[in-house]
Structure formats: C-alpha cells, structure tokens
Write an enzyme that holds these catalytic residues in place. Structure first.
Site, PDB file in Angstrom:
ATOM      1  N   VAL A 193       0.835  -1.196   0.000  1.00 16.71           N
ATOM      2  CA  VAL A 193       0.000   0.000   0.000  1.00 16.71           C
ATOM      3  C   VAL A 193       0.874   1.252   0.000  1.00 16.71           C
ATOM      4  O   VAL A 193       0.934   1.992  -0.979  1.00 16.71           O
ATOM      5  CB  VAL A 193      -0.963   0.019   1.209  1.00 16.71           C
ATOM      6  CG1 VAL A 193      -1.775   1.308   1.236  1.00 16.71           C
ATOM      7  CG2 VAL A 193      -1.904  -1.186   1.174  1.00 16.71           C
ATOM      8  N   CYS A 194       1.567   1.480   1.081  1.00 13.90           N
ATOM      9  CA  CYS A 194       2.310   2.728   1.284  1.00 13.90           C
ATOM     10  C   CYS A 194       3.466   2.893   0.306  1.00 13.90           C
ATOM     11  O   CYS A 194       3.819   4.023  -0.054  1.00 13.90           O
ATOM     12  CB  CYS A 194       2.828   2.793   2.718  1.00 13.90           C
ATOM     13  SG  CYS A 194       1.538   2.522   3.953  1.00 13.90           S
ATOM     14  N   LEU A 195       4.060   1.785  -0.123  1.00 12.01           N
ATOM     15  CA  LEU A 195       5.102   1.830  -1.144  1.00 12.01           C
ATOM     16  C   LEU A 195       4.513   1.690  -2.547  1.00 12.01           C
ATOM     17  O   LEU A 195       4.828   2.472  -3.444  1.00 12.01           O
ATOM     18  CB  LEU A 195       6.124   0.714  -0.894  1.00 12.01           C
ATOM     19  CG  LEU A 195       7.170   0.493  -1.991  1.00 12.01           C
ATOM     20  CD1 LEU A 195       8.027   1.739  -2.197  1.00 12.01           C
ATOM     21  CD2 LEU A 195       8.045  -0.711  -1.663  1.00 12.01           C
TER      22      LEU A 195
END
Length: 207
Positions: free
Chosen positions: A118-120
């Site tokens: 998600v965040c990457l």
C-alpha cells in the site's frame, strides 16, 4: 530499443529519498521479515542518504491515530520536517508530499514504505505514471507476509519500477571506492552488515 531508463545508475546528484509511513503502529504487524532486520535496513537506507548528501522527504499517514508516529530514528538521521497526511492513503496524492519531491528537481526516487503493498506500491505507481524513475527498496519496506510481498513485487515490476535493496542502492551510489563519499558510505555498510564490518576493517587498515 533505448534501454537508457533501465541502465542509467543512481548517483548522489540525481536521486531523492522518499520514506513513506515507517510508523510505529504499522511496524507491529510486519511478518515478511524479522522486525529487527527490517529496522536495521530502514536505518541503513536512511544513513546511506545522509552519507551521500541525498535530499529526503519523510511522510506519515494519520500519525495521531493507530498508525502511530514515524520511527524517531529516521528523523534523527535525516532531519527535516515530517509531512503528516490526514486522509490520503496514496502519499503521491498529497500535494505537500508530491511537491516536496518535485522541489528537489530530481527524477529518480529511492522509495521505501510500510506497508509494501500500500504505502510503497501506490505512490510508486503514481510517480512512474508521471515520468519518475522509482527504485523500490524492498528490504527497507515491510508487509504482512511473504505472499503479499511477492505479489507486490510482481506488480511493481510490471509497472516499470526498479526493485532493489538498500545495500545495492548504497553500492550503486558509491560507484568507486576512490570516490569522495566512499569512506562514509563504507562505514554505513560496515555498521549495518556485521560480516562486512570485518572487510571494512581490513580495507581501512591498509589505506
């Protein structure tokens, strides 16, 4: 076919480091690597950027909520302000984050994030879509389990993101043991890889 995009290397002058959501609450749920190993890799990547003089952008998602604050060691190493996002899951959709990256004038983004899928993944895809050359540092990122990591790597590669590790980033930036940043980068490598520390001891003893 011109493969310049895939062969041009990272340097201290053409890259920016983006550290995305390395937050204490998210670190608790990681299962694709031992938490101590991931923490070491995150700090190694941060120290690599500092030693090479690479600008950095740090961001956090809802740090006042369950995600918690960014690991304090990251800001201690890199300095600067943390860009706190209120709502955007994809950090690239935050104008403050995106503009901070753009303000460096650099088109190569060394990117790591918690969690990987998600965040990457999301900002990496968005940055590539805008013409950036993204290096996803998988071992300085982390997620729930190995299956999630492997699936995410496949999607990153499909989009043209360069999947890499912190030590490979360091070596690519160093390029030559005679370079101006070689000693400081070598010390980062020695400090975060116990076995290679012995190699560095031998190297500096014979300089």
């Amino acid at each position: 076919m011109n493969n310049h995009k895939f062969t041009e290397t990272l340097t201290a002058d053409n890259a920016v480091l983006a550290m995305i959501d390395h937050q204490t609450g998210l670190m608790v749920g990681l299962g694709d690597e031992h938490p101590t190993v991931i923490k070491n890799n995150i700090l190694a990547l941060s120290n690599t950027a500092k030693a090479a003089g690479i600008p950095s952008v740090i961001t956090a998602s809802m740090p006042d909520g369950p995600n918690g604050p960014v690991m304090p060691e990251i800001q201690q190493i890199l300095g600067g302000e943390i860009i706190n996002r209120a709502d955007e899951i994809n950090a690239w959709k935050s104008p403050e984050f995106r503009n901070a990256v753009k303000a460096t004038g650099r088109k190569k983004i060394i990117m790591a994030g918690i969690v990987t899928d998600v965040c990457l993944l999301f900002p990496a895809l968005s940055a590539v879509a805008e013409g950036y050359d993204v290096y996803a540092v998988i071992d300085a990122s982390g997620t729930w389990n190995k299956t999630v990591q492997e699936v995410t790597i496949q999607r990153l590669v499909q989009a043209g993101v360069k999947v890499t590790t912190w030590a490979s980033v360091l070596a690519e930036i160093m390029d030559d043991w005679r370079g101006e940043n070689a000693e400081s980068l070598g010390n980062v490598l020695a400090g975060h890889t116990t076995k290679y520390g012995y190699v560095m001891t031998s190297y500096f003893a014979n300089k």
